[in-house]
Design an enzyme around this catalytic site. Structure first.
Site, PDB file in Angstrom:
ATOM      1  CD1 TRP A 200     -10.172  65.860 -32.213  1.00  0.00           C
ATOM      2  CD2 TRP A 200     -10.044  64.861 -30.224  1.00  0.00           C
ATOM      3  NE1 TRP A 200     -11.130  64.876 -32.170  1.00  0.00           N
ATOM      4  CE2 TRP A 200     -11.077  64.248 -30.970  1.00  0.00           C
ATOM      5  CE3 TRP A 200      -9.799  64.401 -28.921  1.00  0.00           C
ATOM      6  CZ2 TRP A 200     -11.854  63.198 -30.469  1.00  0.00           C
ATOM      7  CZ3 TRP A 200     -10.570  63.353 -28.420  1.00  0.00           C
ATOM      8  CH2 TRP A 200     -11.574  62.778 -29.190  1.00  0.00           C
TER       9      TRP A 200
ATOM     10  CG  ASP B 201      -3.867  64.524 -32.408  1.00  0.00           C
ATOM     11  OD1 ASP B 201      -3.830  63.552 -33.199  1.00  0.00           O
ATOM     12  OD2 ASP B 201      -4.825  64.728 -31.620  1.00  0.00           O
TER      13      ASP B 201
ATOM     14  CE  LYS C 201     -10.677  59.199 -34.771  1.00  0.00           C
ATOM     15  NZ  LYS C 201     -10.051  60.267 -34.018  1.00  0.00           N
TER      16      LYS C 201
HETATM   17  C1  LIG Z   1     -10.104  60.699 -32.561  1.00  0.00           C
HETATM   18  C2  LIG Z   1      -9.095  61.703 -32.235  1.00  0.00           C
HETATM   19  C3  LIG Z   1      -8.420  61.693 -31.000  1.00  0.00           C
HETATM   20  C4  LIG Z   1      -8.748  60.723 -29.900  1.00  0.00           C
HETATM   21  O1  LIG Z   1      -8.163  59.529 -30.182  1.00  0.00           O
HETATM   22  P1  LIG Z   1      -8.167  58.286 -29.156  1.00  0.00           P
HETATM   23  O2  LIG Z   1      -7.314  57.312 -29.893  1.00  0.00           O
HETATM   24  O3  LIG Z   1      -9.599  57.879 -29.015  1.00  0.00           O
HETATM   25  O4  LIG Z   1      -7.577  58.735 -27.885  1.00  0.00           O
HETATM   26  C5  LIG Z   1      -7.450  62.645 -30.791  1.00  0.00           C
HETATM   27  N1  LIG Z   1      -7.135  63.548 -31.735  1.00  0.00           N
HETATM   28  C6  LIG Z   1      -7.754  63.582 -32.940  1.00  0.00           C
HETATM   29  C7  LIG Z   1      -7.364  64.604 -33.950  1.00  0.00           C
HETATM   30  C8  LIG Z   1      -8.748  62.652 -33.227  1.00  0.00           C
HETATM   31  O5  LIG Z   1      -9.371  62.696 -34.409  1.00  0.00           O
END
Ligand SMILES: *Cc1c(COP(=O)(O)O)cnc(C)c1O
Length: 376
Positions: free
Chosen positions: A117, A186, A210
């Site tokens: 990511w 993030d 998540k």
């Molecule tokens: C799942 C995830 C993403 C991607 O998320 P989307 O909402 O599908 O764009 C980005 N960063 C992390 C840490 C993730 O776990």
């Protein structure tokens, strides 16, 4: 097939056949939240229609969104120098919005590379014309740990990190002290799993699916004073100021997803007792599961370095790929779903987010011991 405790114990006929869900994302939601949604689905707050059928311009809907914002701020202890925004486009759109706003025209920005990511965020920054570079990386070691020494650029506009690597099962336990530039993170896969000290941060983003709610909603915490320094003249939906000025109602927001996330936030506050308590529960669940892995005499092998282990995504391998396949299949037969590793790395991964219960984790631990006895 043994039905999960949760299904067996409960008087609700509708729980028949529910499984323990270890999905990486979209992932488990708290049962009381699902029941609440179910009870309100035909008539939300006396409007005579579901939340999905209400206009986002309706006063009750606007109030619900503001309430959710306030609840998130109060859970995290954020003051009025922060704003909570509800966006779409997933965490992945943030990979572009951040550099477009804050590192335009080749401006320097530092990234910490802890896996898939953060690498995607870095590559997207390059596409957006940012002067992005890695300040540190654990790639040479297969992203098995969170780097602790970084070479930051003197003029970086921001330092970007991924607080929890969902794929490799690593998580920052503390963030860089006295960073030379403001931090952006993030936090998709560990948002609201623990208390946060955000004093060095200016922006945090999290895809809701998540740990907080349904897919389709991205929660952004941003300091309006920082957003004001962003590049001017961007298309409206790519400019954080648009969302700040309109309380995330410039265009139609993902109303249903905000509503469910709002219920999850209230569940953390009222039924769990806040983020400190949430973190205690999460630490205990993770400790039991890692304990089972470490105590298996090498049959199960954790893939992350112990000092970098994630409390949310527990990644492990079995002695062979055949055994891994059998493990996942038998797990499913026993009502334990979503234990496959991310498609980019394989192996096994138990995502034990906030909504994954003690019983779910204990049931998994019992199954692991059983599987080892039969196959070890
Ligand atoms: C799942 C995830 C993403 C991607 O998320 P989307 O909402 O599908 O764009 C980005 N960063 C992390 C840490 C993730 O776990």
């Amino acid at each position: 097939m043994t039905l999960p405790e949760q299904s067996r114990n409960d008087a609700h006929a509708s729980l028949e056949g529910r499984v323990y869900n270890f999905n990486g994302g979209p992932a488990a939601l708290p049962l009381p939240v699902l029941e609440r949604v179910s009870s309100e689905i035909l008539n939300w707050r006396g409007t005579g229609m579901s939340i999905m059928e209400n206009s986002h311009r309706d006063k009750k809907v606007a109030a619900m969104a503001l309430e959710t914002e306030e609840d998130i701020k109060s859970l995290l202890g954020l003051g009025d120098d922060w704003k909570v925004l509800f966006l779409q486009g997933g965490a992945s759109l943030q990979f572009a919005m951040i550099p477009l706003n804050f590192a335009p025209d080749g401006a320097p920005a530092d990234y910490v590379n802890t896996g898939l990511w953060s690498d995607k965020a870095y590559k997207e920054a390059l596409i957006c014309g940012a002067g992005a570079k890695f300040a540190s990386s654990s790639e040479a070691d297969n992203f098995t740990y969170i780097p602790t020494s970084h070479v930051f650029s003197p003029n970086a506009r921001y330092i970007y990190l991924t607080s929890n690597n969902t794929v490799r099962g690593t998580e920052w336990s503390s963030f860089p002290a006295s960073p030379p530039a403001p931090l952006i993170a993030d936090m998709s896969s560990d948002f609201l799993s623990r208390p946060l000290d955000l004093k060095d941060f200016v922006l945090v983003h999290a895809g809701a699916q998540k740990n907080v709610g349904p897919a389709g909603l991205t929660i952004v915490l941003v300091k309006p004073a920082f957003a004001a320094t962003g590049k001017k003249g961007l298309p409206h939906l790519l400019d954080y100021r648009t969302y700040i000025e309109s309380d995330s109602m410039y265009n139609t927001p993902p109303v249903f997803a905000i509503y469910v996330a709002g219920l999850v936030v209230k569940w953390i506050r009222d039924e769990i007792g806040g983020l400190a308590r949430m973190a205690t529960i999460n630490r205990a669940k993770a400790a039991r599961l890692y304990g089972a892995i470490d105590g298996s005499g090498g049959f199960y092998r954790g893939t992350a370095r112990p000092d970098s282990r994630s409390l949310m995504n527990v990644t492990f391998r079995l002695p062979s790929e055949e055994l891994e396949k059998a493990f996942l299949e038998e797990g499913k037969k026993n009502g334990l779903c979503g234990l496959n590793g991310h498609r980019s790395v394989g192996g096994a991964r138990a995502s034990i987010y906030n909504a994954v219960t003690d019983q779910a984790v204990d049931s998994l631990i019992g199954f692991m011991a059983d599987f080892q006895r039969k196959n070890g």
